[in-house]
Write an enzyme that holds these catalytic residues in place. Structure first.
Site, PDB file in Angstrom:
ATOM      1  N   LYS A  58       0.832  -1.214   0.000  1.00  0.00           N
ATOM      2  CA  LYS A  58       0.000   0.000   0.000  1.00  0.00           C
ATOM      3  C   LYS A  58       0.867   1.264   0.000  1.00  0.00           C
ATOM      4  O   LYS A  58       0.619   2.196  -0.766  1.00  0.00           O
ATOM      5  CB  LYS A  58      -0.915   0.009   1.223  1.00  0.00           C
ATOM      6  CG  LYS A  58      -1.954  -1.083   1.221  1.00  0.00           C
ATOM      7  CD  LYS A  58      -2.700  -1.099   2.557  1.00  0.00           C
ATOM      8  CE  LYS A  58      -3.635  -2.265   2.660  1.00  0.00           C
ATOM      9  NZ  LYS A  58      -4.328  -2.308   3.966  1.00  0.00           N
ATOM     10  N   ALA A  90      -0.531   0.869   6.243  1.00  0.00           N
ATOM     11  CA  ALA A  90      -0.795   0.002   7.394  1.00  0.00           C
ATOM     12  C   ALA A  90      -1.783  -1.089   7.009  1.00  0.00           C
ATOM     13  O   ALA A  90      -2.608  -0.910   6.108  1.00  0.00           O
ATOM     14  CB  ALA A  90      -1.345   0.821   8.557  1.00  0.00           C
ATOM     15  N   ASP A  91      -1.679  -2.198   7.703  1.00  0.00           N
ATOM     16  CA  ASP A  91      -2.626  -3.289   7.526  1.00  0.00           C
ATOM     17  C   ASP A  91      -2.744  -4.035   8.850  1.00  0.00           C
ATOM     18  O   ASP A  91      -1.766  -4.153   9.582  1.00  0.00           O
ATOM     19  CB  ASP A  91      -2.173  -4.247   6.426  1.00  0.00           C
ATOM     20  CG  ASP A  91      -3.322  -5.114   5.951  1.00  0.00           C
ATOM     21  OD1 ASP A  91      -4.089  -4.644   5.094  1.00  0.00           O
ATOM     22  OD2 ASP A  91      -3.470  -6.240   6.457  1.00  0.00           O
ATOM     23  N   THR A  92      -3.954  -4.493   9.143  1.00  0.00           N
ATOM     24  CA  THR A  92      -4.217  -5.214  10.386  1.00  0.00           C
ATOM     25  C   THR A  92      -4.840  -6.561  10.068  1.00  0.00           C
ATOM     26  O   THR A  92      -5.744  -6.644   9.237  1.00  0.00           O
ATOM     27  CB  THR A  92      -5.168  -4.400  11.295  1.00  0.00           C
ATOM     28  OG1 THR A  92      -4.564  -3.133  11.571  1.00  0.00           O
ATOM     29  CG2 THR A  92      -5.438  -5.120  12.611  1.00  0.00           C
TER      30      THR A  92
END
EC number: 3.6.1.9
Length: 188
Positions: free
Chosen positions: A52, A68-70
């Site tokens: 991203k 960011a990624d969760t």
């Protein structure tokens, strides 16, 4: 001063950065996320954040871009966003009365270089009845959340204990992010 770009349309991430008094712009990545099945969950979440951030950084070569990624991890299973009510029910049933991990990966791109990290937080759920789960699914809250719940919303009622960074579970480990941004010369 270095300009900051958030490569996410997540209202939670925007709110967390805004609450810190940081000036930033939003330019959400539109890439199709690619998950390498041979990667560990930690590698997956960092890779997704990097994909991203790199995508958005092409448009902003003179800025620091934050991706960011969760993800939610139960045993070694990665639980993403549910595609329907049945999948949300399965995920929440799997998490009921157990401990799982929430990993948030962050990638910072500055002048073509990528600096990435992840934060791992343990979350324990109370045992949930089928009715608890069905009622929560009816709220529609699970559908844009990894693991089918939001700790900052109605899903908070399921959380018995948390070990680690609450804000990472929400979607952005702000205290670690600030420290990493400072290493890159950003002054919040």
């Amino acid at each position: 001063m270095q300009h900051l770009i958030l490569a996410s349309s997540s209202p939670r991430r925007k709110e967390l950065l805004t609450n810190l008094g940081i000036t930033f712009d939003v330019s959400a990545s539109t890439i199709e996320e690619i998950i390498n099945p041979s990667h560990t969950p930690e590698e997956v979440v960092v890779s997704l954040a990097s994909q991203k951030a790199r995508d958005v950084a092409k448009q902003y070569p003179n800025s620091i871009v934050v991706g960011a990624d969760t993800i939610v991890v139960k045993n070694t299973n990665i639980l993403g966003k549910p595609k329907d009510e049945e999948e949300a029910f399965k995920m929440l049933s799997m998490l009921s009365g157990t401990t799982h991990h929430v990993l948030t990966g962050v990638a910072l791109v500055k002048a073509g270089s990528v600096h990435s990290f992840y934060v791992d937080t343990e979350v324990t759920f109370w045992p949930l009845s089928k009715e608890d789960i069905k009622q929560y699914i009816q709220s529609k809250e699970p559908f844009d959340k990894a693991g089918s719940y939001g700790i900052q919303g109605l899903g908070a009622a399921f959380v018995k204990e948390i070990k680690g960074d609450y804000f990472s579970v929400v979607g952005l480990p702000v205290s670690t992010l600030i420290r990493e941004l400072k290493k890159l010369g950003f002054k919040p």
